[in-house]
Scaffold this motif. Sequence first.
Motif, PDB file in Angstrom:
ATOM      1  N   LEU A   1       0.834  -1.206   0.000  1.00  0.00           N
ATOM      2  CA  LEU A   1       0.000   0.000   0.000  1.00  0.00           C
ATOM      3  C   LEU A   1       0.864   1.249   0.000  1.00  0.00           C
ATOM      4  CD1 LEU A   1      -2.659  -1.176   2.600  1.00  0.00           C
ATOM      5  CD2 LEU A   1      -3.119  -0.644   0.204  1.00  0.00           C
ATOM      6  N   ASP A   2       1.913   1.204   0.806  1.00  0.00           N
ATOM      7  CA  ASP A   2       2.819   2.352   0.890  1.00  0.00           C
ATOM      8  C   ASP A   2       3.516   2.587  -0.451  1.00  0.00           C
ATOM      9  OD1 ASP A   2       4.449   4.305   2.545  1.00  0.00           O
ATOM     10  OD2 ASP A   2       6.041   3.013   1.785  1.00  0.00           O
ATOM     11  N   ALA A   3       3.994   1.495  -1.053  1.00  0.00           N
ATOM     12  CA  ALA A   3       4.750   1.635  -2.304  1.00  0.00           C
ATOM     13  C   ALA A   3       3.852   2.123  -3.447  1.00  0.00           C
ATOM     14  CB  ALA A   3       5.389   0.295  -2.669  1.00  0.00           C
TER      15      ALA A   3
ATOM     16  N   TRP B   1       3.041   0.979 -11.177  1.00  0.00           N
ATOM     17  CA  TRP B   1       2.127   0.801 -10.025  1.00  0.00           C
ATOM     18  C   TRP B   1       1.918  -0.688  -9.756  1.00  0.00           C
ATOM     19  CZ3 TRP B   1      -2.671  -1.368  -9.015  1.00  0.00           C
ATOM     20  CH2 TRP B   1      -3.328  -0.918  -7.876  1.00  0.00           C
ATOM     21  N   ASN B   2       1.708  -1.451 -10.833  1.00  0.00           N
ATOM     22  CA  ASN B   2       1.509  -2.895 -10.665  1.00  0.00           C
ATOM     23  C   ASN B   2       2.755  -3.554 -10.083  1.00  0.00           C
ATOM     24  OD1 ASN B   2      -1.168  -3.405 -11.456  1.00  0.00           O
ATOM     25  ND2 ASN B   2      -0.613  -3.106 -13.606  1.00  0.00           N
ATOM     26  N   ALA B   3       3.926  -3.127 -10.599  1.00  0.00           N
ATOM     27  CA  ALA B   3       5.178  -3.737 -10.143  1.00  0.00           C
ATOM     28  C   ALA B   3       5.475  -3.405  -8.679  1.00  0.00           C
ATOM     29  CB  ALA B   3       6.332  -3.256 -11.024  1.00  0.00           C
ATOM     30  N   ALA B   4       4.999  -2.257  -8.245  1.00  0.00           N
ATOM     31  CA  ALA B   4       5.283  -1.831  -6.864  1.00  0.00           C
ATOM     32  C   ALA B   4       4.388  -2.540  -5.840  1.00  0.00           C
ATOM     33  CB  ALA B   4       5.117  -0.322  -6.740  1.00  0.00           C
ATOM     34  N   GLY B   5       3.573  -3.442  -6.307  1.00  0.00           N
ATOM     35  CA  GLY B   5       2.690  -4.160  -5.377  1.00  0.00           C
ATOM     36  C   GLY B   5       1.235  -4.053  -5.765  1.00  0.00           C
TER      37      GLY B   5
ATOM     38  N   LEU C   1      -2.124  -6.264  -4.711  1.00  0.00           N
ATOM     39  CA  LEU C   1      -3.310  -5.639  -4.105  1.00  0.00           C
ATOM     40  C   LEU C   1      -4.557  -5.973  -4.910  1.00  0.00           C
ATOM     41  CD1 LEU C   1      -1.939  -2.054  -3.240  1.00  0.00           C
ATOM     42  CD2 LEU C   1      -2.186  -4.010  -1.711  1.00  0.00           C
ATOM     43  N   THR C   2      -4.418  -5.911  -6.237  1.00  0.00           N
ATOM     44  CA  THR C   2      -5.562  -6.198  -7.102  1.00  0.00           C
ATOM     45  C   THR C   2      -6.019  -7.645  -6.917  1.00  0.00           C
ATOM     46  OG1 THR C   2      -4.667  -4.622  -8.687  1.00  0.00           O
ATOM     47  CG2 THR C   2      -6.383  -6.095  -9.498  1.00  0.00           C
TER      48      THR C   2
END
Lengths: 318, 472
Positions: free
Chosen positions: B424-426, B455-459, B463-464
């Motif tokens: 979430l932070d990333a 955004w996807n790579a950062a987590g 999350l999705t």
Amino acid sequence: MAQIDFGGRTKIRSGNVPGKSRHFAAALRQWWPYYLLLMPGLVFFIIFHYVPIYGARMAFEQVRIIPPNIWVGLKQFQTLFASPVFYQVLTNTLIISGMKILFVFPVPIIVALLLNEIRSGPLRQWIQSAIYLPHFLSWVVIAGVFIALLSPTDGAVNQITGAFGFRPVSFMTDTGSIRWVLVISEIWRSAGWDSLLYLAAIFAIDTSLYDAAEMDGAGRWQKIRDITIPGIVPTIATLFILNMGLFLSADLNQVINMQNDVNRSTIDIIDTYVYRIGLKTGEYSLATAAGLFKAVVGMAMIMVAHFVSKRLTGKGVW
Amino acid sequence: MLKKLLLASTALVFGAALAFPAFAQAVPIRIVSKDLLTTNPDDVAHVERIEAALRAKGTDLDIQIVDLPSSGYADALGVMLLSGDIPDLIYFQGGDQKMAEQGILEDLNPWIEKSPNLKAALWPHNVERLAHYPYLLYVYPPRAPQAVIRTDWLEKTGLAAPTTVDEYVKLFEAIRDMDLDGNGHADTLGVTGYLNTNELDSIFNQAFGVTGSWMKNEAGEWVSARTTPQEKAKLEFYAKLGAEGLFDKEFVTNTFDVKEDKFYSGRAGVIFASSPEVIDIYGGKMRQAHPGEELSLTLLPIPSGPGGQGLAAVDVSKESRGYAMASTSEHKDEVMKLLDFMASPEGQELDRLGFADREYTKSGDTYTFTDAISTWYARFFAAANWTAPAGLRSAAADESLANVSKWFKPDNAFVWPADYAADLDATENVYRSWVARFISGEATIDQFDQYVAEWNAAGGQRLTDYARTVLQ
């Protein structure tokens, strides 16, 4: 040399250095006012630096507000090292700390050398007071000053560069500039204050050395190079080694006040990451694990710097 | 004689014993709350009159304020609780989830059921949030930033209050070009903000079709709204505002104070207020900044756009702040009596109106408010069912409150397990960074796909994946 009677035994001492074999209790009786003066400092260190070491066990526990804590071993460290963001913040920390060691650390030495060359006492005192002042400002204030100074629309810096035909730069959001903003603001805040120690070391140099050098026809630069600098090398070495211990502490307060959405990825350091992830969300164990990691690396850095310094200059911290 | 003395003594002892309950010690309730301090005489006097009012109703409380600094309150509170010092009533501003996980916060729902005033005082979003996360109580209308402008400036532009996205642009252009602040330059920003675009999102999300935190893509799968074409269209609009000098490109470095100052000093024409009370604070400060001028603020309507109209969906997964009751408290009944009283009409009058003859004067049923009311704020609640006396709020503030009710739409955000904190932070950092770069012009909207990949790579993907297991 003075002779002092300790419980019927006569010992000879040199100056005020106690003999090695003297019994501690006897020394305490003899020097109790000095030990009394030492006491507040000792108590401070014990309470705020040694007792908290016991709390480092939190790094290996799941902290529970209602005891007992749950032992989780290295789980917090695994969580920390598993996050790709952690390596980004570690890299940022190393870069920013490296820049500070390279560019900030020498400045107080230079300032002290320059101050020492000012012959007029009142002028030197005035300059000293002026450059100490920023040390007493909080980073909140300093960040506000720098944000205003560096504003691309009405900041003084961009207005000056604009007068020379340069396009305005948003230094606070420019990822190429922001680390330099950290370095320069750190110099502005701490160079004057940190020069105190070096200035004290310079004043402790035997003035007869300068007199002798003058008689030999040495100029100012030669006296600085051959007397002043060698005279403060032990101080430089000690402070350098101690600074290495804080290598992974790139100054939470400074960074957190200079951080924004654009530059966060460039100046996010371990401390700010731990603050966000650890403290804000109540993950105290994770925060302690990161703190312990920093402490271990800091200790290793001190050891390395100590032995390298010992080897190169013959001076270390012990 | 001795007999008489003995009888009198015995009667005295029995009398004292019977009278003892009347002199029983008040039940101590420890409260820790931001901006509730023993060093503030107003807070102390306010608490004393609450105690007196409760005592008159048969509840004898000794309300003890636990002092914590307002600056860094959330951090200081965390450390205090971690040390084992857990007051009966705790105001959280983050960090509560960890405490709830550890079982030190009481499930409030059964208690609210037994508290008629409190139950009636809840706003619709409170009810939903309590259903998802029963530990925090924040009886206030949703914080939905809305845009305000000086009424005289709006009149000078010759434009009607904007009702569409395009009309908002026209208003911002007029503010920029008409030199309304009279400094000789066409340099006034149409609108300013601070730190991020949350305030803009509040009125433009729905206009561009960003209907919630999670939306379905063309394939019918849940995706983060931040990766959708609707978000792209909205960010393109923001970037256009930035490029044309209509939106403050320095918003990321603006603090709240700087944002306000730009508004009062005429460097920006429109700013956002997060609540009705804030609108009136802005109005008061604007008049202070321009003494002698009869200035008022106009609330701008919620604009319609290609995607619809409304205020941004309200996160109903949990309260982000509010009061919690410690599960360790030995006086839960008394704590709830206090909260129920504060939600009652009598408690609201005390908490919302300040002190008689200082913040207001009352003649019959008519209240007349003094200037001091602009600095008074409720320490506990703003009950949904309490009707404010005429004159407490400005027309713009009343209108903003009506908008909050009119446009309330619950979001589909949910509470994340602690394991997702780093993701979430990333992803938050990636999003915020790209938004600022789009607006500053450092990145173009053509790079939106690049942002989504980052955004996807950062987590974001993780999350999705999790969101798809939660959302139906």
